[in-house]
Design an enzyme around this catalytic site. Structure first.
Site, PDB file in Angstrom:
ATOM      1  N   TYR A 299       0.847  -1.202   0.000  1.00 43.43           N
ATOM      2  CA  TYR A 299       0.000   0.000   0.000  1.00 43.43           C
ATOM      3  C   TYR A 299       0.873   1.238   0.000  1.00 43.43           C
ATOM      4  O   TYR A 299       1.863   1.295   0.734  1.00 43.43           O
ATOM      5  CB  TYR A 299      -0.912   0.025   1.235  1.00 43.43           C
ATOM      6  CG  TYR A 299      -2.362  -0.110   0.829  1.00 43.43           C
ATOM      7  CD1 TYR A 299      -2.942   0.869   0.037  1.00 43.43           C
ATOM      8  CD2 TYR A 299      -3.128  -1.208   1.196  1.00 43.43           C
ATOM      9  CE1 TYR A 299      -4.265   0.746  -0.376  1.00 43.43           C
ATOM     10  CE2 TYR A 299      -4.438  -1.333   0.792  1.00 43.43           C
ATOM     11  CZ  TYR A 299      -5.002  -0.347  -0.003  1.00 43.43           C
ATOM     12  OH  TYR A 299      -6.294  -0.468  -0.428  1.00 43.43           O
TER      13      TYR A 299
ATOM     14  N   ASP B 130      -5.279  13.279 -25.824  1.00 41.62           N
ATOM     15  CA  ASP B 130      -5.301  11.874 -25.412  1.00 41.62           C
ATOM     16  C   ASP B 130      -4.499  11.115 -26.467  1.00 41.62           C
ATOM     17  O   ASP B 130      -5.000  10.817 -27.549  1.00 41.62           O
ATOM     18  CB  ASP B 130      -6.759  11.397 -25.361  1.00 41.62           C
ATOM     19  CG  ASP B 130      -6.885   9.939 -24.990  1.00 41.62           C
ATOM     20  OD1 ASP B 130      -5.870   9.218 -25.048  1.00 41.62           O
ATOM     21  OD2 ASP B 130      -8.007   9.504 -24.657  1.00 41.62           O
TER      22      ASP B 130
ATOM     23  N   THR C 138      -2.583   5.833 -22.428  1.00 39.03           N
ATOM     24  CA  THR C 138      -2.468   4.493 -21.874  1.00 39.03           C
ATOM     25  C   THR C 138      -1.010   4.092 -22.072  1.00 39.03           C
ATOM     26  O   THR C 138      -0.283   4.719 -22.846  1.00 39.03           O
ATOM     27  CB  THR C 138      -3.355   3.490 -22.631  1.00 39.03           C
ATOM     28  OG1 THR C 138      -3.039   3.569 -24.023  1.00 39.03           O
ATOM     29  CG2 THR C 138      -4.832   3.780 -22.432  1.00 39.03           C
TER      30      THR C 138
ATOM     31  N   LYS D  74      -0.568   0.317 -25.398  1.00 35.28           N
ATOM     32  CA  LYS D  74      -0.841   0.205 -26.841  1.00 35.28           C
ATOM     33  C   LYS D  74       0.502   0.258 -27.585  1.00 35.28           C
ATOM     34  O   LYS D  74       1.318  -0.638 -27.377  1.00 35.28           O
ATOM     35  CB  LYS D  74      -1.825   1.284 -27.254  1.00 35.28           C
ATOM     36  CG  LYS D  74      -3.185   1.145 -26.539  1.00 35.28           C
ATOM     37  CD  LYS D  74      -4.196   2.126 -27.065  1.00 35.28           C
ATOM     38  CE  LYS D  74      -5.587   1.867 -26.557  1.00 35.28           C
ATOM     39  NZ  LYS D  74      -5.883   2.398 -25.234  1.00 35.28           N
TER      40      LYS D  74
END
Ligand code: PLP
Length: 427
Positions: free
Chosen positions: A65, A211, A237, A240
């Site tokens: 964590y 984006d 992302t 890709k």
């Protein structure tokens, strides 16, 4: 050369434990590996990540964590994950020349959500690309958070050229006065003029978010106009063209850093996925290498070869071709729908996805087109000669009256192609 000792020790050990504890799940993973090995992967948003990335993603960092940010956590024992996250941030900053980077978003969608959350109030207006012209769900789809929380205006492609019409976008922006303009797409085969977008945003007093999820690898390799220098925010992302783990990242100007970080944590997320952040760190390092740049170049060359052969074979491509890693085939003229083509290709061992084409009369569950991309096959090792063979197989499979025997022959040709390029031989 024989497998290294470390490999021989760790990999089978890891696999056998899963098989022992959960044979059902282990069996499914084995089947998925066999599927990936046994098909030609042409889904434009997919790739095969490196062993280094896989290893980091499967590491003990999944146990930790680490709410907060490096040096300011809400948990003890964070000294090493602090270093891991700092490494990921520094490498990403260097790779893209960004002023500020947040590597905690769990996905591309969360990265977009965080920017909206940082920049906008509920009900503010965004201007983004229509979903059925190539935009993403998070660019304003009605049932997505973006369509529910914000006032969405959209721009599309020119009907004649199949390309973005910047004058038209400028006119819509002037008329609608959005707070945020979103550039970037999921299915646009041409280069995007981000500097022009920046000028439009400036002229109407809007912020610009790019984006770059699909093209991040090309941007890193200098093969696509750079969005980072000209935008307020860039999201991506990492799985890709960038070939990293399944995840997201935000890059922004320093003046937005505080708001972005607050929007990600505690605004949208709790504990960051430290194992995935480690995998992102590995991905950014690899993306700075000459080998990666060459692979991105080959990805673009492979797309151009495939596009050219498909067109020669009578398949229409939206915009007449491609500048990047993908193309959008409009199958209307050959009398087959997107879903039929997807299924037909799957039968011979080629994976693509059905995709709406601009002004598509068919619903998104059927569509008139398929999206085809070359990142994964290029990572696998395919070059021009293999792409010619892939094109020939696609054209034969999509032809009229394909017999079962013909499909079997095509499947064999797919198998022969794949056999020369083993995937994850260590697994
Ligand atoms: N943005 C674009 C342009 C995309 O194409 C995608 C995914 O396909 C995303 C964002 C969302 O990424 P994720 O699936 O990681 O949420």
């Amino acid at each position: 050369m024989a497998r290294s000792k470390v490999e021989a020790k760790t990999q089978p050990e890891f696999r056998s434990r899963l098989k022992e504890a959960d044979p059902e799940l282990a069996g499914l993973l084995k089947k998925e590996l066999a599927r990936q090995r046994g098909t030609i992967e042409l889904i434009a948003s997919e790739n095969f990540t490196s062993r280094a990335v896989l290893e980091a993603a499967a590491s003990v960092l999944t146990n930790k964590y680490a709410e907060g940010y490096p040096g300011a956590r809400y948990y003890g024992g964070c000294e090493f994950v602090d270093e891991v996250e700092t490494l990921a941030i520094d490498r990403c900053q260097q790779l893209f020349g960004a002023e500020h980077v947040n590597v905690q978003p769990h996905s591309g969608s969360t990265a977009n959500q965080a920017v909206y959350f940082a920049e906008l109030a509920m009900g503010d207006a965004i201007l983004a690309m229509k979903l059925d012209h190539g935009g993403h769900l998070t660019h304003g789809l009605k049932v997505n958070f973006s369509g529910r929380f914000y006032h969405v205006h959209s721009y599309g492609l020119d009907k004649e050229t199949g390309r973005l019409d910047y004058d038209d976008i400028e006119e819509i922006a002037r008329e609608r006065q959005p707070q945020l303009i979103v550039a970037g797409a999921s299915a646009y085969p041409r280069s995007i003029d981000f500097a022009r977008f920046a000028g439009i945003a400036r002229s109407v007093g809007a912020r610009l978010m790019v984006d770059m999820a699909h093209i991040a690898g090309l941007v890193a390799a200098g093969l696509h106009p750079d969005p980072v220098a000209v935008s307020d925010y860039v999201t991506t992302t990492t799985h890709k063209t960038l070939a990293g783990p399944r995840s997201g990242v935000i890059l922004c100007k320093q003046k937005f850093a505080r708001n972005v970080d607050k929007a990600v944590f505690p605004g949208l997320q709790g504990g960051p996925l430290m194992h995935i952040i480690a995998a992102k760190a590995a991905c950014f390092k690899l993306a700075g290498t000459e080998e990666f740049r060459q692979r991105q170049k080959q990805t673009v060359v492979n797309a151009a070869v495939l596009a050219g052969r498909l067109q020669e074979g009578g398949i229409q491509l939206v915009s007449g071709g491609t500048d990047n890693h993908l193309m959008l085939a409009d199958l209307t003229d050959i009398g087959i729908t997107g879903i039929e083509a997807e299924n037909r290709l799957e039968e011979v061992g080629i994976t693509v996805n059905k995709n709406s084409v601009p002004f598509d009369p068919l619903p998104p569950t059927v569509t008139s087109g398929v999206r085809i991309g070359t990142p994964a096959v290029t990572t696998r090792g395919f070059r021009e000669a293999e792409m010619e063979e892939v094109a020939a197989i696609i054209l034969a499979a999509l032809g009229q009256r394909v017999t079962t025997a013909e499909k079997k022959r095509l499947r064999r040709r797919v198998n022969e192609l794949l056999a020369a390029f083993p995937l994850y031989p260590h697994l």
